[in-house]
Design a protein around this motif. Structure first.
Motif, PDB file in Angstrom:
ATOM      1  N   ASN A  63     -17.812  35.887   3.589  1.00 47.83           N
ATOM      2  CA  ASN A  63     -18.668  34.693   3.493  1.00 47.83           C
ATOM      3  C   ASN A  63     -20.061  34.939   4.058  1.00 47.83           C
ATOM      4  OD1 ASN A  63     -16.490  33.400   2.349  1.00 47.83           O
ATOM      5  ND2 ASN A  63     -15.939  32.255   4.183  1.00 47.83           N
ATOM      6  N   GLY A  64     -20.578  36.142   3.799  1.00 48.80           N
ATOM      7  CA  GLY A  64     -21.927  36.495   4.223  1.00 48.80           C
ATOM      8  C   GLY A  64     -22.033  37.027   5.637  1.00 48.80           C
ATOM      9  N   ILE A  65     -20.929  37.005   6.394  1.00 47.78           N
ATOM     10  CA  ILE A  65     -20.947  37.460   7.790  1.00 47.78           C
ATOM     11  C   ILE A  65     -20.462  38.908   7.865  1.00 47.78           C
ATOM     12  CG2 ILE A  65     -20.132  37.040  10.123  1.00 47.78           C
ATOM     13  CD1 ILE A  65     -21.903  34.811   8.963  1.00 47.78           C
ATOM     14  N   PRO A  66     -21.282  39.819   8.388  1.00 47.40           N
ATOM     15  CA  PRO A  66     -20.868  41.226   8.467  1.00 47.40           C
ATOM     16  C   PRO A  66     -19.688  41.430   9.413  1.00 47.40           C
ATOM     17  CG  PRO A  66     -23.249  40.990   8.773  1.00 47.40           C
ATOM     18  CD  PRO A  66     -22.662  39.619   8.870  1.00 47.40           C
ATOM     19  N   LEU A  67     -18.775  42.301   9.019  1.00 49.65           N
ATOM     20  CA  LEU A  67     -17.705  42.735   9.909  1.00 49.65           C
ATOM     21  C   LEU A  67     -18.264  43.826  10.816  1.00 49.65           C
ATOM     22  CD1 LEU A  67     -14.837  43.044   7.259  1.00 49.65           C
ATOM     23  CD2 LEU A  67     -15.448  41.047   8.642  1.00 49.65           C
ATOM     24  N   LYS A 253     -19.103  27.472   4.615  1.00 50.73           N
ATOM     25  CA  LYS A 253     -19.431  28.795   4.093  1.00 50.73           C
ATOM     26  C   LYS A 253     -18.513  29.122   2.917  1.00 50.73           C
ATOM     27  CE  LYS A 253     -22.463  30.249   7.285  1.00 50.73           C
ATOM     28  NZ  LYS A 253     -22.045  31.202   8.314  1.00 50.73           N
ATOM     29  N   SER A 254     -18.982  30.028   2.063  1.00 49.79           N
ATOM     30  CA  SER A 254     -18.183  30.499   0.939  1.00 49.79           C
ATOM     31  C   SER A 254     -18.563  31.940   0.641  1.00 49.79           C
ATOM     32  CB  SER A 254     -18.430  29.627  -0.303  1.00 49.79           C
ATOM     33  OG  SER A 254     -19.716  29.882  -0.849  1.00 49.79           O
ATOM     34  N   GLU A 255     -17.905  32.528  -0.364  1.00 51.04           N
ATOM     35  CA  GLU A 255     -18.218  33.913  -0.723  1.00 51.04           C
ATOM     36  C   GLU A 255     -19.643  34.048  -1.251  1.00 51.04           C
ATOM     37  OE1 GLU A 255     -16.339  31.808  -4.195  1.00 51.04           O
ATOM     38  OE2 GLU A 255     -15.826  32.089  -2.069  1.00 51.04           O
ATOM     39  N   LYS A 256     -20.283  32.930  -1.598  1.00 51.77           N
ATOM     40  CA  LYS A 256     -21.658  32.958  -2.089  1.00 51.77           C
ATOM     41  C   LYS A 256     -22.680  32.792  -0.957  1.00 51.77           C
ATOM     42  CE  LYS A 256     -20.431  31.092  -6.646  1.00 51.77           C
ATOM     43  NZ  LYS A 256     -20.671  29.984  -7.625  1.00 51.77           N
ATOM     44  N   SER A 257     -22.213  32.580   0.260  1.00 48.03           N
ATOM     45  CA  SER A 257     -23.120  32.359   1.383  1.00 48.03           C
ATOM     46  C   SER A 257     -23.932  33.615   1.695  1.00 48.03           C
ATOM     47  CB  SER A 257     -22.330  31.937   2.624  1.00 48.03           C
ATOM     48  OG  SER A 257     -21.693  30.693   2.415  1.00 48.03           O
ATOM     49  N   LYS A 258     -25.200  33.406   2.013  1.00 46.41           N
ATOM     50  CA  LYS A 258     -26.069  34.518   2.369  1.00 46.41           C
ATOM     51  C   LYS A 258     -25.855  34.911   3.832  1.00 46.41           C
ATOM     52  CE  LYS A 258     -29.730  33.290  -0.919  1.00 46.41           C
ATOM     53  NZ  LYS A 258     -31.174  32.940  -1.071  1.00 46.41           N
ATOM     54  N   THR A 259     -26.180  36.141   4.136  1.00 43.10           N
ATOM     55  CA  THR A 259     -26.073  36.614   5.518  1.00 43.10           C
ATOM     56  C   THR A 259     -27.191  36.000   6.357  1.00 43.10           C
ATOM     57  OG1 THR A 259     -25.135  38.726   4.805  1.00 43.10           O
ATOM     58  CG2 THR A 259     -26.099  38.651   7.016  1.00 43.10           C
ATOM     59  N   PRO A 260     -26.840  35.294   7.444  1.00 43.84           N
ATOM     60  CA  PRO A 260     -27.889  34.748   8.322  1.00 43.84           C
ATOM     61  C   PRO A 260     -28.812  35.859   8.800  1.00 43.84           C
ATOM     62  CG  PRO A 260     -25.749  33.828   8.901  1.00 43.84           C
ATOM     63  CD  PRO A 260     -25.492  34.937   7.908  1.00 43.84           C
ATOM     64  N   PHE A 261     -30.125  35.622   8.764  1.00 46.64           N
ATOM     65  CA  PHE A 261     -31.055  36.724   8.997  1.00 46.64           C
ATOM     66  C   PHE A 261     -30.998  37.277  10.406  1.00 46.64           C
ATOM     67  CE2 PHE A 261     -33.698  33.157  10.338  1.00 46.64           C
ATOM     68  CZ  PHE A 261     -34.418  33.669  11.386  1.00 46.64           C
ATOM     69  N   TYR A 262     -30.458  36.486  11.383  1.00 44.66           N
ATOM     70  CA  TYR A 262     -30.405  37.026  12.746  1.00 44.66           C
ATOM     71  C   TYR A 262     -29.454  38.205  12.863  1.00 44.66           C
ATOM     72  CZ  TYR A 262     -26.458  33.686  13.047  1.00 44.66           C
ATOM     73  OH  TYR A 262     -25.310  32.975  12.822  1.00 44.66           O
ATOM     74  N   HIS A 263     -28.527  38.349  11.908  1.00 41.60           N
ATOM     75  CA  HIS A 263     -27.630  39.507  11.929  1.00 41.60           C
ATOM     76  C   HIS A 263     -28.383  40.802  11.679  1.00 41.60           C
ATOM     77  CE1 HIS A 263     -23.558  37.938  12.446  1.00 41.60           C
ATOM     78  NE2 HIS A 263     -23.921  36.890  11.737  1.00 41.60           N
ATOM     79  N   ARG A 264     -29.522  40.712  11.024  1.00 43.80           N
ATOM     80  CA  ARG A 264     -30.304  41.912  10.743  1.00 43.80           C
ATOM     81  C   ARG A 264     -30.924  42.507  12.000  1.00 43.80           C
ATOM     82  NH1 ARG A 264     -33.706  39.190   5.751  1.00 43.80           N
ATOM     83  NH2 ARG A 264     -31.905  38.433   4.569  1.00 43.80           N
ATOM     84  N   PHE A 265     -31.113  41.629  12.989  1.00 41.67           N
ATOM     85  CA  PHE A 265     -31.782  42.080  14.213  1.00 41.67           C
ATOM     86  C   PHE A 265     -30.802  42.414  15.333  1.00 41.67           C
ATOM     87  CE2 PHE A 265     -34.636  39.051  12.062  1.00 41.67           C
ATOM     88  CZ  PHE A 265     -35.678  39.922  11.758  1.00 41.67           C
ATOM     89  N   ALA A 266     -29.581  41.925  15.199  1.00 43.59           N
ATOM     90  CA  ALA A 266     -28.632  42.065  16.301  1.00 43.59           C
ATOM     91  C   ALA A 266     -27.892  43.396  16.229  1.00 43.59           C
ATOM     92  CB  ALA A 266     -27.633  40.914  16.268  1.00 43.59           C
ATOM     93  N   LYS A 267     -27.979  44.169  17.281  1.00 43.81           N
ATOM     94  CA  LYS A 267     -27.191  45.395  17.372  1.00 43.81           C
ATOM     95  C   LYS A 267     -25.817  45.102  17.954  1.00 43.81           C
ATOM     96  CE  LYS A 267     -31.081  48.563  17.802  1.00 43.81           C
ATOM     97  NZ  LYS A 267     -31.712  49.636  18.608  1.00 43.81           N
ATOM     98  N   VAL A 268     -25.730  43.946  18.595  1.00 42.48           N
ATOM     99  CA  VAL A 268     -24.441  43.478  19.063  1.00 42.48           C
ATOM    100  C   VAL A 268     -24.172  42.161  18.371  1.00 42.48           C
ATOM    101  CG1 VAL A 268     -24.442  44.614  21.311  1.00 42.48           C
ATOM    102  CG2 VAL A 268     -25.562  42.406  21.040  1.00 42.48           C
ATOM    103  N   VAL A 269     -22.917  41.872  18.120  1.00 40.20           N
ATOM    104  CA  VAL A 269     -22.579  40.708  17.318  1.00 40.20           C
ATOM    105  C   VAL A 269     -22.228  39.543  18.207  1.00 40.20           C
ATOM    106  CG1 VAL A 269     -21.030  39.795  15.559  1.00 40.20           C
ATOM    107  CG2 VAL A 269     -21.730  42.178  15.474  1.00 40.20           C
ATOM    108  N   GLN A 270     -22.736  38.387  17.846  1.00 45.33           N
ATOM    109  CA  GLN A 270     -22.403  37.197  18.583  1.00 45.33           C
ATOM    110  C   GLN A 270     -20.987  36.754  18.259  1.00 45.33           C
ATOM    111  OE1 GLN A 270     -25.325  34.340  17.490  1.00 45.33           O
ATOM    112  NE2 GLN A 270     -27.041  35.534  18.251  1.00 45.33           N
TER     113      GLN A 270
END
Length: 271
Positions: A63-67, A253-270
């Motif tokens: 759902n757009g959230i990186p593992l 959220k769904s499978e079409k949800s975009k990745t929140p842009f803050y994930h691009r900057f985070a080296k650690v995951v919230q």
């Protein structure tokens, strides 16, 4: 900051006045023996099945959230942060309907809250292990509020509910919080520490003596971090499921949800 009195509770069929007052004062509360050993093993089995399936399928986002991937002490590929696990397991989906979890919404009063089974990251599974190729051993100081700003919302109260699947005495790392900081100003909430970058112990912080099956709840506005284990390999393993209880506009959220842009900057995951 308030002077902290470490105390644990048992969650029955209703929250007591003492429990509510404790949480309002400190922004965190611990309930012992929320689930039994049989249920713990069932959950671990379900999570293992999901992990195996996702690795075999080469799935990298839900759902757009990186593992978050790493390797176990034997060098095998593992997923160290999984999201929306409740959508891939009937057992875990049913668990989120537990009436005792619904009681926790009262801790957000006067706001109306809801269990986030289809929003944020759903039921998250964090798998901390201190090994040579592990990518997830600790988490720096942070509050959960900046995500609201990133999503164009005002900061709203929320709870992070942790279901612990392993014993974790404070000597083995784990959750650390600054009690009472849920009532801090917005400036201190956002800039009191360097979000996620600062891993330094704070003389005011407190840890928890956690047993497998315990439940911890902390206010998302509270400064908190996850301390690295001083142990290595199996002794360092800490498995925790988290589900947020949230307020505000419904944003599924769904499978079409975009990745929140803050994930691009985070080296650690919230969480």
């Amino acid at each position: 900051m308030v002077k902290f009195e470490y105390k644990t509770f048992t969650l029955g069929d209703q929250l007591t006045k003492e429990q509510k007052a404790y949480f309002q004062k400190y922004g965190v509360i611990q309930f012992k023996n929320f689930i039994n050993q049989e249920t713990i093993q069932l959950f671990i089995s379900e999570l293992d099945k999901i992990e195996k399936s996702w690795i075999e399928q080469g799935i990298e986002k839900i759902n757009g959230i990186p593992l978050k991937f790493g390797k176990d002490p034997k060098g095998n590929k593992m997923i160290q942060r999984m999201c929306f696990t409740n959508k891939y397991s009937t057992v875990l989906a049913e668990f989120l309907k537990d009436p005792r979890l619904k009681l926790l919404v009262e801790l957000l009063q006067p706001y109306d809250g809801r269990i986030s089974d289809n929003e944020k990251d759903g039921l998250v599974f964090n798998h901390y292990v201190n090994a040579e190729n592990s990518k997830f051993t600790q988490m720096g100081w942070h509050t959960d509020s900046p995500r609201d700003l990133f999503l164009g919302q005002k900061i709203l109260p929320m709870l992070n509910v942790g279901i612990h699947l392993d014993d974790c005495p404070s000597s083995n790392g784990g959750l650390r919080v600054l009690p009472g900081t849920q009532n801090q100003s917005v400036l201190k909430l956002l800039f009191g520490k360097k979000q996620f970058i600062d891993h330094n112990p704070d003389p005011r912080e407190i840890g928890f003596e956690i047993n497998a099956g315990d439940l911890t709840i902390h206010d998302g506005r509270l400064w908190h971090r996850v301390e690295v284990s001083p142990n290595f390999g199996e002794k360092s393993r800490r498995r925790v499921m988290y589900v947020p209880i949230i307020t505000g506009k419904y944003m599924p959220k769904s499978e079409k949800s975009k990745t929140p842009f803050y994930h691009r900057f985070a080296k650690v995951v919230q969480k």
